[in-house]
Design a protein around this motif. Structure first.
Motif, PDB file in Angstrom:
ATOM      1  N   ARG A   1       0.940  -1.070  -0.021  1.00 50.69           N
ATOM      2  CA  ARG A   1      -0.040  -0.085   0.145  1.00 50.69           C
ATOM      3  C   ARG A   1       0.886   1.307  -0.134  1.00 50.69           C
ATOM      4  NH1 ARG A   1      -2.800  -0.475   5.949  1.00 50.69           N
ATOM      5  NH2 ARG A   1      -0.765  -0.031   7.344  1.00 50.69           N
ATOM      6  N   GLN A   2       0.332   2.352  -0.524  1.00 50.49           N
ATOM      7  CA  GLN A   2       1.148   3.651  -0.554  1.00 50.49           C
ATOM      8  C   GLN A   2       0.025   4.640  -0.402  1.00 50.49           C
ATOM      9  OE1 GLN A   2       3.145   4.225  -4.359  1.00 50.49           O
ATOM     10  NE2 GLN A   2       4.699   5.449  -3.490  1.00 50.49           N
ATOM     11  N   THR A   3       0.656   5.687   0.565  1.00 56.40           N
ATOM     12  CA  THR A   3      -0.239   6.954   0.615  1.00 56.40           C
ATOM     13  C   THR A   3       0.839   8.220   0.035  1.00 56.40           C
ATOM     14  OG1 THR A   3       0.933   6.988   2.771  1.00 56.40           O
ATOM     15  CG2 THR A   3      -1.276   6.130   2.848  1.00 56.40           C
TER      16      THR A   3
ATOM     17  N   LYS B   1       4.763   9.042   0.440  1.00 56.66           N
ATOM     18  CA  LYS B   1       5.447   7.949   1.360  1.00 56.66           C
ATOM     19  C   LYS B   1       5.721   6.752   0.545  1.00 56.66           C
ATOM     20  CE  LYS B   1       3.312   8.690   5.916  1.00 56.66           C
ATOM     21  NZ  LYS B   1       2.670   8.134   6.877  1.00 56.66           N
ATOM     22  N   GLU B   2       6.846   6.028   0.918  1.00 54.01           N
ATOM     23  CA  GLU B   2       7.047   4.881   0.299  1.00 54.01           C
ATOM     24  C   GLU B   2       6.122   3.620   0.320  1.00 54.01           C
ATOM     25  OE1 GLU B   2      12.072   5.450   0.414  1.00 54.01           O
ATOM     26  OE2 GLU B   2      10.895   3.605   1.364  1.00 54.01           O
ATOM     27  N   ARG B   3       6.333   2.899  -0.997  1.00 52.12           N
ATOM     28  CA  ARG B   3       5.220   1.870  -0.842  1.00 52.12           C
ATOM     29  C   ARG B   3       5.473   0.969   0.454  1.00 52.12           C
ATOM     30  NH1 ARG B   3       4.368  -0.017  -7.001  1.00 52.12           N
ATOM     31  NH2 ARG B   3       6.549  -0.197  -6.648  1.00 52.12           N
ATOM     32  N   GLU B   4       4.577   0.494   1.013  1.00 51.12           N
ATOM     33  CA  GLU B   4       4.623  -0.388   2.340  1.00 51.12           C
ATOM     34  C   GLU B   4       3.985  -1.769   2.051  1.00 51.12           C
ATOM     35  OE1 GLU B   4       2.971  -0.006   6.741  1.00 51.12           O
ATOM     36  OE2 GLU B   4       2.120   0.833   5.170  1.00 51.12           O
TER      37      GLU B   4
ATOM     38  N   ALA C   1      -5.102   4.077   2.022  1.00 47.49           N
ATOM     39  CA  ALA C   1      -4.098   3.928   0.990  1.00 47.49           C
ATOM     40  C   ALA C   1      -4.551   3.600  -0.180  1.00 47.49           C
ATOM     41  CB  ALA C   1      -2.877   3.271   1.550  1.00 47.49           C
TER      42      ALA C   1
ATOM     43  N   ASP D   1       9.467  -4.381  -2.136  1.00 49.17           N
ATOM     44  CA  ASP D   1       8.820  -4.155  -3.281  1.00 49.17           C
ATOM     45  C   ASP D   1       9.671  -4.675  -4.754  1.00 49.17           C
ATOM     46  OD1 ASP D   1       8.534  -0.560  -3.420  1.00 49.17           O
ATOM     47  OD2 ASP D   1      10.156  -1.776  -3.209  1.00 49.17           O
TER      48      ASP D   1
END
Length: 123
Positions: A38-40, A43-46, A91, A107
């Motif tokens: 997920r990503q907001t 921010k970096e993809r989590e 997200a 990722d």
């Protein structure tokens, strides 16, 4: 070659549940490890959750106990069941695939990505 299409996102309330789906096309789906990220904005993809060939599952600490990843190889679908949703779960959620046995949390290890589906948790 695998194409991934996510669905199931939407606007929900705090504490609600939602199930995301990731439909895959292509051959040998069972030989891919699958994951949700997920990503907001900003921010970096989590990493959220991953599932191996053997259906061993992995979760980030932030969702452990609330989210469940699963897969249906016959239907070529990966699911993410999200319960007790929190505001911080808001997200864009992405499905990812890698042609390896183990689903990792990085990722950069994943070759194929879906277009993403928005999940918004409102208070």
């Amino acid at each position: 070659q695998v194409q991934l299409v996510e669905s199931g996102g939407g606007l929900v309330q705090l504490g609600d549940s939602l199930r995301l789906s990731c439909a895959a096309s292509g051959r040998s789906f069972g030989l891919y490890s699958m994951a949700w990220f997920r990503q907001t904005p900003g921010k970096e993809r989590e990493f959220v959750a991953g599932i191996n060939w053997s259906e061993i599952m992995h979760y980030s600490d932030s969702v452990k106990g609330r989210f469940t990843i699963s897969r249906d190889n016959a239907k070529k679908v990966t699911y993410l069941q999200m319960n007790n949703l929190k505001a911080e779960d808001t997200a864009v959620y992405y499905c990812a695939a890698r042609f390896e046995q183990v689903a990792t949390s990085a990722d950069r290890d994943y070759t194929y990505w879906g277009q993403g589906t928005q999940v918004t948790v409102s208070s």
